[in-house]
Every structure is written in C-alpha cells, then in structure tokens.
Design a protein around this motif. Structure first.
Motif, PDB file in Angstrom:
ATOM      1  N   GLY A   1      19.978  -7.440   5.440  1.00 39.70           N
ATOM      2  CA  GLY A   1      19.385  -6.396   6.500  1.00 39.70           C
ATOM      3  C   GLY A   1      18.798  -7.257   7.814  1.00 39.70           C
ATOM      4  O   GLY A   1      19.339  -8.658   7.998  1.00 39.70           O
ATOM      5  N   THR A   2      17.983  -6.365   8.532  1.00 39.47           N
ATOM      6  CA  THR A   2      17.597  -7.249   9.842  1.00 39.47           C
ATOM      7  C   THR A   2      16.300  -6.251  10.191  1.00 39.47           C
ATOM      8  O   THR A   2      16.169  -5.274   9.712  1.00 39.47           O
TER       9      THR A   2
ATOM     10  N   ILE B   1      23.614  -4.075  16.095  1.00 35.72           N
ATOM     11  CA  ILE B   1      23.438  -3.371  14.713  1.00 35.72           C
ATOM     12  C   ILE B   1      24.714  -2.707  14.226  1.00 35.72           C
ATOM     13  O   ILE B   1      24.922  -2.485  13.125  1.00 35.72           O
ATOM     14  N   ASP B   2      25.422  -2.001  15.347  1.00 39.58           N
ATOM     15  CA  ASP B   2      26.688  -1.558  14.861  1.00 39.58           C
ATOM     16  C   ASP B   2      27.418  -2.327  14.448  1.00 39.58           C
ATOM     17  O   ASP B   2      28.618  -2.219  13.321  1.00 39.58           O
ATOM     18  N   VAL B   3      27.618  -3.600  14.786  1.00 44.95           N
ATOM     19  CA  VAL B   3      28.690  -4.667  14.445  1.00 44.95           C
ATOM     20  C   VAL B   3      28.141  -5.016  12.628  1.00 44.95           C
ATOM     21  O   VAL B   3      28.979  -5.184  11.919  1.00 44.95           O
ATOM     22  N   LEU B   4      27.015  -4.980  12.504  1.00 45.53           N
ATOM     23  CA  LEU B   4      26.388  -5.240  11.198  1.00 45.53           C
ATOM     24  C   LEU B   4      26.828  -4.071  10.191  1.00 45.53           C
ATOM     25  O   LEU B   4      27.429  -4.329   9.122  1.00 45.53           O
TER      26      LEU B   4
ATOM     27  N   VAL C   1      21.492  -2.343   2.174  1.00 45.19           N
ATOM     28  CA  VAL C   1      21.247  -2.668   3.666  1.00 45.19           C
ATOM     29  C   VAL C   1      19.874  -1.897   3.902  1.00 45.19           C
ATOM     30  O   VAL C   1      19.623  -0.848   3.868  1.00 45.19           O
ATOM     31  N   ARG C   2      19.111  -2.982   4.668  1.00 38.52           N
ATOM     32  CA  ARG C   2      17.859  -2.387   5.087  1.00 38.52           C
ATOM     33  C   ARG C   2      17.645  -2.886   6.479  1.00 38.52           C
ATOM     34  O   ARG C   2      17.620  -4.023   6.971  1.00 38.52           O
ATOM     35  N   ILE C   3      17.217  -1.820   7.373  1.00 35.26           N
ATOM     36  CA  ILE C   3      17.148  -2.092   8.754  1.00 35.26           C
ATOM     37  C   ILE C   3      16.032  -1.682   9.534  1.00 35.26           C
ATOM     38  O   ILE C   3      15.724  -0.176   9.123  1.00 35.26           O
ATOM     39  N   ALA C   4      14.931  -2.382   9.992  1.00 38.31           N
ATOM     40  CA  ALA C   4      13.725  -2.021  10.349  1.00 38.31           C
ATOM     41  C   ALA C   4      13.866  -2.047  11.871  1.00 38.31           C
ATOM     42  O   ALA C   4      14.521  -3.021  12.483  1.00 38.31           O
ATOM     43  N   GLY C   5      13.219  -1.119  12.810  1.00 37.14           N
ATOM     44  CA  GLY C   5      13.192  -0.952  14.065  1.00 37.14           C
ATOM     45  C   GLY C   5      13.316   0.126  14.642  1.00 37.14           C
ATOM     46  O   GLY C   5      13.841   1.073  13.874  1.00 37.14           O
ATOM     47  N   THR C   6      12.954   0.278  16.001  1.00 36.15           N
ATOM     48  CA  THR C   6      13.284   1.474  16.422  1.00 36.15           C
ATOM     49  C   THR C   6      14.079   1.162  17.773  1.00 36.15           C
ATOM     50  O   THR C   6      13.948   0.176  18.282  1.00 36.15           O
ATOM     51  N   GLY C   7      14.360   2.326  18.575  1.00 33.78           N
ATOM     52  CA  GLY C   7      15.267   2.248  19.726  1.00 33.78           C
ATOM     53  C   GLY C   7      15.934   3.231  20.045  1.00 33.78           C
ATOM     54  O   GLY C   7      16.094   4.407  19.245  1.00 33.78           O
ATOM     55  N   SER C   8      16.495   3.210  21.238  1.00 30.19           N
ATOM     56  CA  SER C   8      17.334   4.313  22.015  1.00 30.19           C
ATOM     57  C   SER C   8      18.600   4.727  21.108  1.00 30.19           C
ATOM     58  O   SER C   8      19.289   5.576  21.293  1.00 30.19           O
ATOM     59  N   GLN C   9      19.141   3.402  20.335  1.00 35.49           N
ATOM     60  CA  GLN C   9      20.430   3.645  19.473  1.00 35.49           C
ATOM     61  C   GLN C   9      20.068   4.293  18.082  1.00 35.49           C
ATOM     62  O   GLN C   9      21.180   4.332  17.363  1.00 35.49           O
TER      63      GLN C   9
ATOM     64  N   SER D   1      25.735   5.998   4.294  1.00 39.90           N
ATOM     65  CA  SER D   1      24.358   6.866   4.144  1.00 39.90           C
ATOM     66  C   SER D   1      23.823   6.433   2.884  1.00 39.90           C
ATOM     67  O   SER D   1      22.483   6.241   3.101  1.00 39.90           O
ATOM     68  N   ASP D   2      24.380   6.217   1.935  1.00 40.18           N
ATOM     69  CA  ASP D   2      23.731   5.777   0.478  1.00 40.18           C
ATOM     70  C   ASP D   2      23.234   4.425   0.433  1.00 40.18           C
ATOM     71  O   ASP D   2      22.469   4.489  -0.447  1.00 40.18           O
ATOM     72  N   CYS D   3      23.836   3.579   1.135  1.00 37.94           N
ATOM     73  CA  CYS D   3      23.448   2.229   0.688  1.00 37.94           C
ATOM     74  C   CYS D   3      22.420   1.591   1.960  1.00 37.94           C
ATOM     75  O   CYS D   3      22.013   0.608   1.934  1.00 37.94           O
ATOM     76  N   VAL D   4      22.353   2.404   3.330  1.00 43.33           N
ATOM     77  CA  VAL D   4      21.411   2.077   4.481  1.00 43.33           C
ATOM     78  C   VAL D   4      20.252   2.627   4.341  1.00 43.33           C
ATOM     79  O   VAL D   4      20.059   4.000   4.137  1.00 43.33           O
ATOM     80  N   THR D   5      19.207   1.851   4.264  1.00 39.70           N
ATOM     81  CA  THR D   5      17.706   2.469   4.343  1.00 39.70           C
ATOM     82  C   THR D   5      17.324   2.090   5.959  1.00 39.70           C
ATOM     83  O   THR D   5      17.134   1.011   6.247  1.00 39.70           O
ATOM     84  N   TRP D   6      16.717   3.106   6.352  1.00 37.74           N
ATOM     85  CA  TRP D   6      16.107   2.863   7.800  1.00 37.74           C
ATOM     86  C   TRP D   6      14.563   2.886   7.915  1.00 37.74           C
ATOM     87  O   TRP D   6      14.065   4.110   7.506  1.00 37.74           O
ATOM     88  N   LEU D   7      14.146   1.873   8.092  1.00 35.25           N
ATOM     89  CA  LEU D   7      12.851   1.848   7.993  1.00 35.25           C
ATOM     90  C   LEU D   7      11.789   2.062   9.056  1.00 35.25           C
ATOM     91  O   LEU D   7      10.742   2.224   8.906  1.00 35.25           O
ATOM     92  N   GLY D   8      12.392   2.157  10.284  1.00 31.31           N
ATOM     93  CA  GLY D   8      11.468   2.561  11.492  1.00 31.31           C
ATOM     94  C   GLY D   8      10.716   1.359  11.912  1.00 31.31           C
ATOM     95  O   GLY D   8      11.016   0.158  11.458  1.00 31.31           O
TER      96      GLY D   8
END
Length: 313
Positions: free
Chosen positions: A127-128, A138-141, A159-167, A181-188
């Motif tokens: 993740g990142t 992040i799209d490349v990831l 996959v764990r992705i933390a952060g906010t932004g326009s994308q 969708s089932d393997c990515v967690t968006w942490l904000g």
C-alpha cells in the motif's frame, strides 16, 4: 495565479511584523510564494527553503514565472533544499551554494514495533500513504496490482491506500473496473500515528510517483523506518531516499509490468524482503533521523550567523 498575487499584497504587513518583532532569523518557505514576500519585505539576510513545485513546476509556466523564481532566489542570502535532486534543479536559476537539509523522521514513532500482524498469516499486504492526486501514480499502483492477479492469482494480495484528494472517486472507479474492489481498502485521511501503524503492518510500501516535483520521498523514509521495504519509481527525489535500490526496488515511472514483477519478487523471496526492510531502517536512522536533520538546519543557522558577525566586526 490570483492566489500568488495575493501573497504580494501581504508585503507591507510582513515589513511591519519584521520591524516590530525584530527576529534574529528570518526563514521563508516556498520560493514562489512566501519567498517572494521575503524578497520584497526583508532588508537583511534571510533563509529561503525550496520545496518542490515552486522549483520544478512554477518557473516552467512562462518567462515571467522563471524571472520571479530567479528574483526570489537572488534576494535570499541562504538557500536550503530537502534533497540533492532539488538543489540541482534550483541551480538552474541561481549560482548560490545550496545547503541540503532533508526531512527527518521520528524513529521511535515510525518503528517495526508497531507491527501487529502475526508472522505467516497468509496475507501479503502492500500500500501507500499519499495524496490522491494524479502526480502520485496511485492509478499505476492499482494497474500493477491487477497485473499481479493476472500473473499470480495464488498470491493473497491486499492493498491499503491512505490519503484524500481530487482523484478519490476516479481511483475507486478504476479499482472497481479492474476487479479490485474486494482487495483494496481506502483509509482516507490518517494521522502520523496511524500512518506509522499502517507502514509497519505492510509487507511492501509502494510509491509510483510520476512527477519530479516530489522532491523528497517522505513516505519512503517513513515506511523504511518501520522496517518495510519499498518499491518506488525513478523520480530523483525518491531515489535519494532508498539508498540506490539497496533498501527497495526501483522501477521506471509508469511501468506497470515492472511494478508487478517487483511485487511478485518481494512476495516470493522472504529473505530478500526482510533484509531490505532491516537495511532500510538502518539507512534511515543514519541519514534521516529527526534530531540529526534538525542539527543540520541549526548548523546552517550558526554557521551563517558567525559569517554575519565576522562581516560586522
């Protein structure tokens, strides 16, 4: 551009504050904004720190922007940069010596001791922690992860992705379209304390930035301090923070296949992954430990103060 002009409207107030407060040291940050204010407001020597977009993006917009940056750097007595790569870029607009003062990391906060997962839990977590903006790749990831599933469906990848932004919305849509969708967690948004826990509980950290305006790999340094190896793109500011591939794997920016190969390699080779993680923490401790980085800035302050006193005597 209106926002930049707005900074110049504060010059009179800045002059008043400097006169009333009479600071021993004046240190402006960002050559394209507060640096310009200082250029007009200061009558004595001051410090200017360049940060990234002010050097990589702003002067390339037009001749007027380039001249503004050259003026900002010319007026500053001392210039600081968080990375060697950005110092080189800054040297396109000034012939002054530039001190390197990198970001520091709190080694007690960002630590392998924050790892909560048990060994051999069958998961491979990557993740990142980045702003969800186009330049951070992040799209490349996500596309690299989809490629891993295509090549190696046996890998239990999370996959764990933390952060906010326009994308955020477009990236979530991309993940859904890629079947992730089932393997990515968006942490904000998460705090530094939470970031330390996230980094320590990843098996691999991924930074696929696509813009050289990322002048210093803060995420790279934080994740390595946690003992987590990194996969990162060939952005000079990132490459500086990963010890020339000794503590991670460098791939060409935007190269989805190479990213997938690197993820698979670190998954399959436990010994290499663990070694790179251990070496990464030692590298960060030596090069980017918080107190040591503060000492560099203080040394610059003291050195130049002695120089000023010598001129005055």
């Amino acid at each position: 551009e209106a926002r930049k002009l707005g900074y110049l409207l504060t010059v009179r107030q800045a002059k008043k504050e400097i006169r009333d407060f009479s600071p021993d040291i004046i240190h402006a940050h960002y050559a394209s904004s507060y640096g310009l204010v200082a250029a007009f407001a200061c009558r004595r020597g001051y410090y200017l720190s360049v940060w990234g977009s002010d050097i990589y993006d702003f002067p390339r917009k037009s001749l007027a922007h380039r001249l503004a940056i050259m003026f900002s750097l010319k007026r500053a007595e001392w210039i600081l940069s968080t990375s060697r790569a950005m110092a080189v870029e800054s040297s396109r607009y000034t012939d002054k010596t530039i001190d390197i003062t990198p970001f520091g990391v709190d080694m007690s906060l960002f630590s392998p001791e924050k790892r909560l997962r048990s060994a051999g839990d069958g998961r491979f977590v990557i993740g990142t922690v980045k702003a969800l903006e186009a330049k951070y790749g992040i799209d490349v990831l996500l596309k690299g992860v989809a490629k891993v599933f295509e090549l190696r469906p046996d890998i239990h990848l999370e996959v764990r992705i933390a952060g906010t932004g326009s994308q955020r919305q477009s990236l979530e849509s991309l993940a859904a379209n890629l079947g992730l969708s089932d393997c990515v967690t968006w942490l904000g948004f998460i705090s530094q304390q939470q970031a330390a826990i996230e980094w320590a509980n990843m098996d691999v950290a991924v930074m696929m930035s696509e813009s050289e305006s990322e002048s210093f790999g803060v995420s790279s340094v934080e994740s390595q301090a946690c003992g987590t190896p990194v996969i990162y793109s060939d952005i000079p500011g990132l490459m500086e923070t990963a010890n020339d591939c000794g503590t991670g794997i460098c791939v060409k920016r935007g190269d989805i296949n190479s990213l997938a190969d690197a993820i698979i390699q670190l998954h399959d080779d436990d010994a290499m992954r663990l070694r790179k993680g251990e070496e990464g923490r030692e590298f960060v401790k030596e090069a980017f430990e918080l107190n040591g980085c503060f000492e560099r800035i203080l040394a610059s302050y003291h050195r130049n103060a002695a120089f000023q006193n010598g001129l005055a005597s």
